[in-house]
Write an enzyme that holds these catalytic residues in place. Structure first.
Site, PDB file in Angstrom:
ATOM      1  N   SER A   8      18.079  10.663  29.170  1.00 46.20           N
ATOM      2  CA  SER A   8      16.906  11.492  28.920  1.00 46.20           C
ATOM      3  C   SER A   8      17.228  12.947  29.216  1.00 46.20           C
ATOM      4  O   SER A   8      17.589  13.305  30.346  1.00 46.20           O
ATOM      5  CB  SER A   8      15.746  11.044  29.802  1.00 46.20           C
ATOM      6  OG  SER A   8      14.757  12.059  29.799  1.00 46.20           O
ATOM      7  N   HIS A  31      17.959  10.840  24.347  1.00 48.77           N
ATOM      8  CA  HIS A  31      16.531  10.550  24.470  1.00 48.77           C
ATOM      9  C   HIS A  31      15.802  11.867  24.724  1.00 48.77           C
ATOM     10  O   HIS A  31      16.047  12.546  25.723  1.00 48.77           O
ATOM     11  CB  HIS A  31      16.323   9.567  25.623  1.00 48.77           C
ATOM     12  CG  HIS A  31      14.917   9.125  25.820  1.00 48.77           C
ATOM     13  ND1 HIS A  31      14.339   8.086  25.122  1.00 48.77           N
ATOM     14  CD2 HIS A  31      13.953   9.573  26.661  1.00 48.77           C
ATOM     15  CE1 HIS A  31      13.098   7.914  25.526  1.00 48.77           C
ATOM     16  NE2 HIS A  31      12.830   8.806  26.461  1.00 48.77           N
ATOM     17  N   MET A  35       6.219  16.015  25.300  1.00 48.05           N
ATOM     18  CA  MET A  35       4.950  15.869  26.039  1.00 48.05           C
ATOM     19  C   MET A  35       4.022  17.019  25.658  1.00 48.05           C
ATOM     20  O   MET A  35       4.478  18.153  25.503  1.00 48.05           O
ATOM     21  CB  MET A  35       5.214  15.916  27.544  1.00 48.05           C
ATOM     22  CG  MET A  35       6.223  14.882  28.022  1.00 48.05           C
ATOM     23  SD  MET A  35       6.335  14.887  29.805  1.00 48.05           S
ATOM     24  CE  MET A  35       7.745  13.789  30.057  1.00 48.05           C
ATOM     25  N   HIS A  64      10.905  10.353  22.029  1.00 42.21           N
ATOM     26  CA  HIS A  64       9.837   9.638  22.727  1.00 42.21           C
ATOM     27  C   HIS A  64       8.634  10.561  22.772  1.00 42.21           C
ATOM     28  O   HIS A  64       8.600  11.521  23.542  1.00 42.21           O
ATOM     29  CB  HIS A  64      10.332   9.265  24.141  1.00 42.21           C
ATOM     30  CG  HIS A  64       9.302   8.565  24.967  1.00 42.21           C
ATOM     31  ND1 HIS A  64       9.454   8.373  26.320  1.00 42.21           N
ATOM     32  CD2 HIS A  64       8.107   8.005  24.643  1.00 42.21           C
ATOM     33  CE1 HIS A  64       8.399   7.727  26.796  1.00 42.21           C
ATOM     34  NE2 HIS A  64       7.569   7.498  25.801  1.00 42.21           N
ATOM     35  N   MET A  66       5.200  11.479  23.806  1.00 42.06           N
ATOM     36  CA  MET A  66       4.087  11.243  24.738  1.00 42.06           C
ATOM     37  C   MET A  66       3.003  12.252  24.395  1.00 42.06           C
ATOM     38  O   MET A  66       2.763  13.230  25.114  1.00 42.06           O
ATOM     39  CB  MET A  66       4.588  11.383  26.184  1.00 42.06           C
ATOM     40  CG  MET A  66       5.423  10.175  26.613  1.00 42.06           C
ATOM     41  SD  MET A  66       6.454  10.530  28.037  1.00 42.06           S
ATOM     42  CE  MET A  66       7.851  11.291  27.211  1.00 42.06           C
ATOM     43  N   MET A 135       7.611   1.325  29.286  1.00 43.89           N
ATOM     44  CA  MET A 135       7.693   2.316  30.358  1.00 43.89           C
ATOM     45  C   MET A 135       7.776   1.580  31.693  1.00 43.89           C
ATOM     46  O   MET A 135       6.944   0.712  31.988  1.00 43.89           O
ATOM     47  CB  MET A 135       6.452   3.211  30.373  1.00 43.89           C
ATOM     48  CG  MET A 135       6.323   4.212  29.232  1.00 43.89           C
ATOM     49  SD  MET A 135       7.653   5.415  29.070  1.00 43.89           S
ATOM     50  CE  MET A 135       7.756   6.128  30.699  1.00 43.89           C
ATOM     51  N   GLY A 140       5.383  10.895  32.030  1.00 45.64           N
ATOM     52  CA  GLY A 140       5.044  12.281  32.352  1.00 45.64           C
ATOM     53  C   GLY A 140       6.113  13.034  33.113  1.00 45.64           C
ATOM     54  O   GLY A 140       6.233  14.243  32.964  1.00 45.64           O
ATOM     55  N   PHE A 141       6.885  12.326  33.927  1.00 36.17           N
ATOM     56  CA  PHE A 141       7.868  13.021  34.770  1.00 36.17           C
ATOM     57  C   PHE A 141       9.120  12.178  34.956  1.00 36.17           C
ATOM     58  O   PHE A 141       9.034  10.942  35.007  1.00 36.17           O
ATOM     59  CB  PHE A 141       7.258  13.327  36.143  1.00 36.17           C
ATOM     60  CG  PHE A 141       6.020  14.172  36.052  1.00 36.17           C
ATOM     61  CD1 PHE A 141       6.110  15.550  35.965  1.00 36.17           C
ATOM     62  CD2 PHE A 141       4.769  13.581  35.999  1.00 36.17           C
ATOM     63  CE1 PHE A 141       4.970  16.337  35.838  1.00 36.17           C
ATOM     64  CE2 PHE A 141       3.614  14.346  35.868  1.00 36.17           C
ATOM     65  CZ  PHE A 141       3.717  15.726  35.791  1.00 36.17           C
ATOM     66  N   GLY A 142      10.250  12.868  35.123  1.00 38.18           N
ATOM     67  CA  GLY A 142      11.484  12.180  35.489  1.00 38.18           C
ATOM     68  C   GLY A 142      11.522  11.971  37.000  1.00 38.18           C
ATOM     69  O   GLY A 142      10.675  12.485  37.740  1.00 38.18           O
ATOM     70  N   GLY A 143      12.493  11.190  37.438  1.00 36.68           N
ATOM     71  CA  GLY A 143      12.741  11.044  38.870  1.00 36.68           C
ATOM     72  C   GLY A 143      11.754  10.187  39.632  1.00 36.68           C
ATOM     73  O   GLY A 143      11.705  10.245  40.862  1.00 36.68           O
ATOM     74  N   ASP A 173      12.402   2.601  30.103  1.00 32.43           N
ATOM     75  CA  ASP A 173      12.413   4.046  30.364  1.00 32.43           C
ATOM     76  C   ASP A 173      11.640   4.341  31.645  1.00 32.43           C
ATOM     77  O   ASP A 173      10.433   4.085  31.725  1.00 32.43           O
ATOM     78  CB  ASP A 173      11.759   4.764  29.169  1.00 32.43           C
ATOM     79  CG  ASP A 173      11.767   6.284  29.314  1.00 32.43           C
ATOM     80  OD1 ASP A 173      12.384   6.796  30.269  1.00 32.43           O
ATOM     81  OD2 ASP A 173      11.149   6.947  28.458  1.00 32.43           O
ATOM     82  N   GLY A 174      12.372   4.895  32.632  1.00 30.46           N
ATOM     83  CA  GLY A 174      11.739   5.316  33.879  1.00 30.46           C
ATOM     84  C   GLY A 174      12.356   4.635  35.086  1.00 30.46           C
ATOM     85  O   GLY A 174      12.268   3.418  35.227  1.00 30.46           O
ATOM     86  N   GLY A 175      13.023   5.427  35.911  1.00 32.10           N
ATOM     87  CA  GLY A 175      13.601   4.880  37.140  1.00 32.10           C
ATOM     88  C   GLY A 175      14.787   3.953  36.910  1.00 32.10           C
ATOM     89  O   GLY A 175      15.162   3.203  37.810  1.00 32.10           O
ATOM     90  N   GLY A 195      17.446   9.361  33.064  1.00 31.29           N
ATOM     91  CA  GLY A 195      17.454  10.811  33.196  1.00 31.29           C
ATOM     92  C   GLY A 195      18.132  11.238  34.470  1.00 31.29           C
ATOM     93  O   GLY A 195      19.291  11.664  34.475  1.00 31.29           O
TER      94      GLY A 195
HETATM   95  C1  DX5 Z   1       9.157   9.998  31.636  1.00 27.66           C
HETATM   96  C2  DX5 Z   1      10.129  10.052  30.484  1.00 27.66           C
HETATM   97  C3  DX5 Z   1      11.457   9.527  30.841  1.00 27.66           C
HETATM   98  C4  DX5 Z   1      12.108  10.234  32.001  1.00 27.66           C
HETATM   99  C5  DX5 Z   1      13.094   9.311  32.641  1.00 27.66           C
HETATM  100  O1  DX5 Z   1       7.861  10.081  31.200  1.00 27.66           O
HETATM  101  O2  DX5 Z   1       9.670   9.290  29.387  1.00 27.66           O
HETATM  102  O3  DX5 Z   1      12.320   9.474  29.713  1.00 27.66           O
HETATM  103  O4  DX5 Z   1      12.734  11.410  31.643  1.00 27.66           O
HETATM  104  O5  DX5 Z   1      13.618   9.923  33.776  1.00 27.66           O
HETATM  105  P1  DX5 Z   1      14.205   9.072  34.987  1.00 27.66           P
HETATM  106  O6  DX5 Z   1      15.340   8.245  34.441  1.00 27.66           O
HETATM  107  O7  DX5 Z   1      14.632  10.097  35.962  1.00 27.66           O
HETATM  108  O8  DX5 Z   1      13.077   8.203  35.484  1.00 27.66           O
HETATM  109 ZN    ZN Z   2      11.143   8.933  27.768  1.00 29.77          ZN
END
Ligand code: DX5
Ligand code: ZN
Length: 219
Positions: A8, A31, A35, A64, A66, A135, A140-143, A173-175, A195
């Protein structure tokens, strides 16, 4: 079943997008998280940036979206060079029509579900799709921390694909990280977005190789 790693770009240095993409030439997909500050409480980038990135790099782009009203906005991302476009089913008005439109423009069509959205009500839509994105955090956010409660839905999704004899890809996708990728692969996922587990200082390409190895060993 092939393994696909889709880092990501949300976690990369946005001031150097193309260079950050070239750092991960061993990725299967880029990816790209779009948003709109409405569907999710965050704002990233749109069609002009996607188009510029696509011209600068060779790795195919996995969009992706959102965003609200993907029925209206998603097709423009195919025109901008996306190889795969994912819309959220919670936001789409006519998901079948939208998936057909994306495919007719030459892209893979994919439908995303937030953690609390079940897959079973959408069983009949699966033949219209090339991929389902589950998901594993709230979008909404990475990490963010991986939500284990989604693992049974990964398994259920794969069961439904098998039941209908469908060759769909199943993306998480996510974590997704060195700690969590194996449980996703074991449950039936084959496309992995990561990501924060890929970007950052040091050798991002080596981290992709390691994620790929772990996923391949677990499915
Ligand atoms: C979150 C995004 C993800 C995000 C993943 O809403 O859709 O693609 O960037 O980031 P990580 O891998 O850090 O959870
Ligand atoms: Zn994503």
């Amino acid at each position: 079943m092939g393994i696909h790693i889709a880092p990501s770009m949300l976690s990369c240095d946005f001031a150097h997008l193309a260079d950050e993409a070239r750092r991960i030439a061993n990725a299967d997909w880029l990816h790209v998280d779009v948003m709109d500050n409405h569907f999710v409480p965050n704002l990233t980038l749109g069609v002009p940036v996607v188009e510029a990135l696509g011209k600068a790099v060779d790795t195919p782009m996995d969009l992706h979206l959102m965003i609200e009203d993907p029925d209206r906005w998603a097709p423009a991302y195919v025109e901008a060079g996306a190889g795969s476009v994912t819309f959220h089913v919670e936001a789409a008005t006519a998901p079948v029509r939208l998936a057909r439109e994306l495919r007719s423009h030459g892209a893979r069509a994919s439908m995303a579900l937030k953690p609390a959205t079940p897959i079973d009500p959408y069983e009949d839509l699966l033949p219209e799709l090339d991929m389902v994105l589950l998901m594993t955090v709230e979008p909404g956010f990475g990490g963010q921390k991986f939500l284990d409660l989604v693992v049974p839905k990964i398994r259920r999704c794969r069961e439904l694909f098998d039941k209908h004899g469908l060759d769909l890809w199943l993306q998480v996708d996510g974590g997704v990280s060195l700690e969590t990728i194996e449980r996703c692969a074991e449950a039936g996922a084959d496309v992995f977005v990561a990501g924060s587990a890929v970007y950052g200082p040091g050798d991002a390409a080596a981290r992709i190789d390691r994620l790929r190895e772990l996923a391949a060993g677990a499915c």
